[in-house]
Design an enzyme around this catalytic site. Structure first.
Site, mmCIF file in Angstrom:
data_model
loop_
_atom_site.group_PDB
_atom_site.id
_atom_site.type_symbol
_atom_site.label_atom_id
_atom_site.label_comp_id
_atom_site.label_asym_id
_atom_site.label_seq_id
_atom_site.Cartn_x
_atom_site.Cartn_y
_atom_site.Cartn_z
ATOM 1 N N ALA A 189 3.370 5.785 -3.095
ATOM 2 C CA ALA A 189 4.606 6.310 -3.477
ATOM 3 C C ALA A 189 4.791 6.404 -5.080
ATOM 4 O O ALA A 189 5.244 7.350 -5.537
ATOM 5 C CB ALA A 189 5.989 5.550 -3.002
ATOM 6 N N GLY A 236 0.765 -1.144 0.010
ATOM 7 C CA GLY A 236 -0.071 -0.088 0.008
ATOM 8 C C GLY A 236 0.943 1.319 -0.205
ATOM 9 O O GLY A 236 0.708 2.178 -1.027
ATOM 10 N N ASP A 237 2.029 1.225 0.920
ATOM 11 C CA ASP A 237 2.834 2.616 0.858
ATOM 12 C C ASP A 237 3.415 2.582 -0.398
ATOM 13 O O ASP A 237 3.714 3.761 -1.054
ATOM 14 C CB ASP A 237 4.004 2.322 1.961
ATOM 15 C CG ASP A 237 3.378 2.336 3.211
ATOM 16 O OD1 ASP A 237 2.922 3.429 3.627
ATOM 17 O OD2 ASP A 237 3.174 1.294 4.097
ATOM 18 N N SER A 238 3.997 1.560 -1.133
ATOM 19 C CA SER A 238 4.669 1.462 -2.387
ATOM 20 C C SER A 238 3.758 2.090 -3.578
ATOM 21 O O SER A 238 4.220 2.775 -4.378
ATOM 22 C CB SER A 238 5.381 0.136 -2.631
ATOM 23 O OG SER A 238 6.070 -0.350 -1.585
#
Length: 399
Positions: free
Chosen positions: A175, A170-172
């Protein structure tokens, strides 16, 4: 031979983030030539420095996540530390931050303040739920974005609770959207004569944007996509199969012509020529039968033989690779997906190669993640601080 400038050469980026989403965004920009100054607390810096496997007290992950960045320490609770950060923001093309909404405003580093001093600034803001809405003040990590954005609900097997992927996906994803948004905003500013603007990336929305046909299928047909394990209903056959020697092989035979080649390769010409299986809808209606046939053939053969047969038949297939497998894989090696570098002290180490591949202006690793505050003095000097002023800032703990 003189190398051409990287595509983002001359772009100045100020990173006010920690951990994954914001720093991964700026890592991408740094790999392709942007000058990225990462602001860290003098008291330990980014917590990622201590995450997962360490080498001489510093995370191996840090080596990659902060490659090509310059580390600048500033105490954001000190007015002189804040003043230095404002000076950096005044010179930046892009500021990337992933604090909870309102935190930068309380520090006097909000959009209104920074854009007033730098009208061309692009400010990329990553947060769990975005800068507006009833949830904006809630804390949110990538796992929360994956859950709310729909990914966790459809991941796993139908008779078990939802599962996560083995990385902070999810973070990636957030980003990547942040990097895309930053570059679109720069394009608008530089080509269309526009001013700077805010790029607002919510983790749950970044994940939600990847959910393919989920929204129209529910709205028009009332269909709720559920967990289906290793198969995807409506796209048949595409599944994981286990070989005689215990290897897991993904075989994708869901194209009409590919399906025929797959069936002939496993000795099922009867299925290849069955007119009712000539399209995806027909195959999906008989998915259990097809998967049973493929399973039966695969488990009678070792993994290498299965992969060779699929390659000969031009059927997409791959073993499920571990990182150890990747280190030996000819495709990874041929495309330079492992860079050889040296850790401080000289120990050799491989790191991931850079994506995407640009033919004329590729990205590169110039240096690994820096020591905490490694570039603070030279950055302050570039802002016009005299040596005695830098020493005074250090003495009072402002940097």
């Amino acid at each position: 031979m003189v190398q051409p400038a990287k595509p983002l050469a001359g772009v100045k980026v100020l990173e006010l983030g920690t951990l994954i989403a914001g720093p991964f965004c700026t890592r991408i920009l740094a790999e392709f030539g942007a000058e990225v100054i990462k602001v860290e607390s003098p008291d330990g810096g980014d917590p990622l420095r201590q995450w997962r496997k360490l080498h001489e007290g510093t995370s191996l992950w840090w080596s990659v996540q902060a490659r090509n960045k310059r580390s600048f320490t500033a105490n954001l609770k000190d007015p002189d530390g804040l003043a230095a950060v404002r000076k950096l923001a005044a010179e930046a093309d892009i500021v990337v931050e992933n604090f909870r909404p309102g935190v930068l405003e309380k520090l006097g580093l909000g959009w209104d303040v920074l854009s007033a001093a730098n009208p061309g600034l692009v400010m990329v803001r990553l947060s769990g739920f975005g800068q507006t809405g009833p949830y904006k003040d809630r804390p949110g990590f990538g796992a929360i974005g994956e859950s709310m954005g729909g990914l966790r609900y459809i991941t796993g097997f139908p008779d078990r609770p939802p599962v996560r992927t083995g990385i902070s996906i999810g973070d990636s994803i957030a980003a990547l959207w942040a990097a895309i948004g930053a570059l679109m905003a720069l394009r608008h500013r530089e080509v269309n004569g526009g001013a700077g603007q805010v790029v607002d990336v919510a983790l749950y929305e970044a994940v939600f944007a990847m959910m393919e046909s989920m929204v129209p299928e529910f709205d028009v047909a009332g269909f709720v996509r559920e967990r289906t394990g290793n198969v995807m209903p409506g796209i048949t056959p595409s599944n994981t199969h286990t070989t005689r020697d215990g290897r897991h092989i993904i075989i994708g035979g869901n194209g009409d012509a590919i399906f025929k080649r797959l069936m002939n390769a496993i000795g099922r010409a009867d299925l290849a020529e069955d007119a009712s299986l000539g399209n995806n809808a027909g195959r999906d209606a008989r998915a259990d039968e097809l998967y049973a046939a493929i399973d039966a053939w695969v488990r009678e053969h070792d993994g290498d033989a299965v992969l060779a047969a699929m390659e000969a038949a031009q059927v997409p297939a791959s073993a499920v690779l571990s990182v150890a497998d990747m280190f030996e894989d000819a495709q990874f090696i041929a495309r330079d997906m492992f860079e050889q570098v040296n850790l401080p002290g000289g120990q050799p180490m491989k790191i991931p190669g850079i994506v995407p591949k640009l033919s004329d202006t590729p990205g590169s690793t110039e240096w690994l993640g820096p020591k905490l505050g490694e570039h603070t003095d030279e950055i302050l000097a570039s802002l016009g601080y005299a040596p005695r002023e830098i020493a005074a800032l250090r003495e009072k703990g402002a940097v």
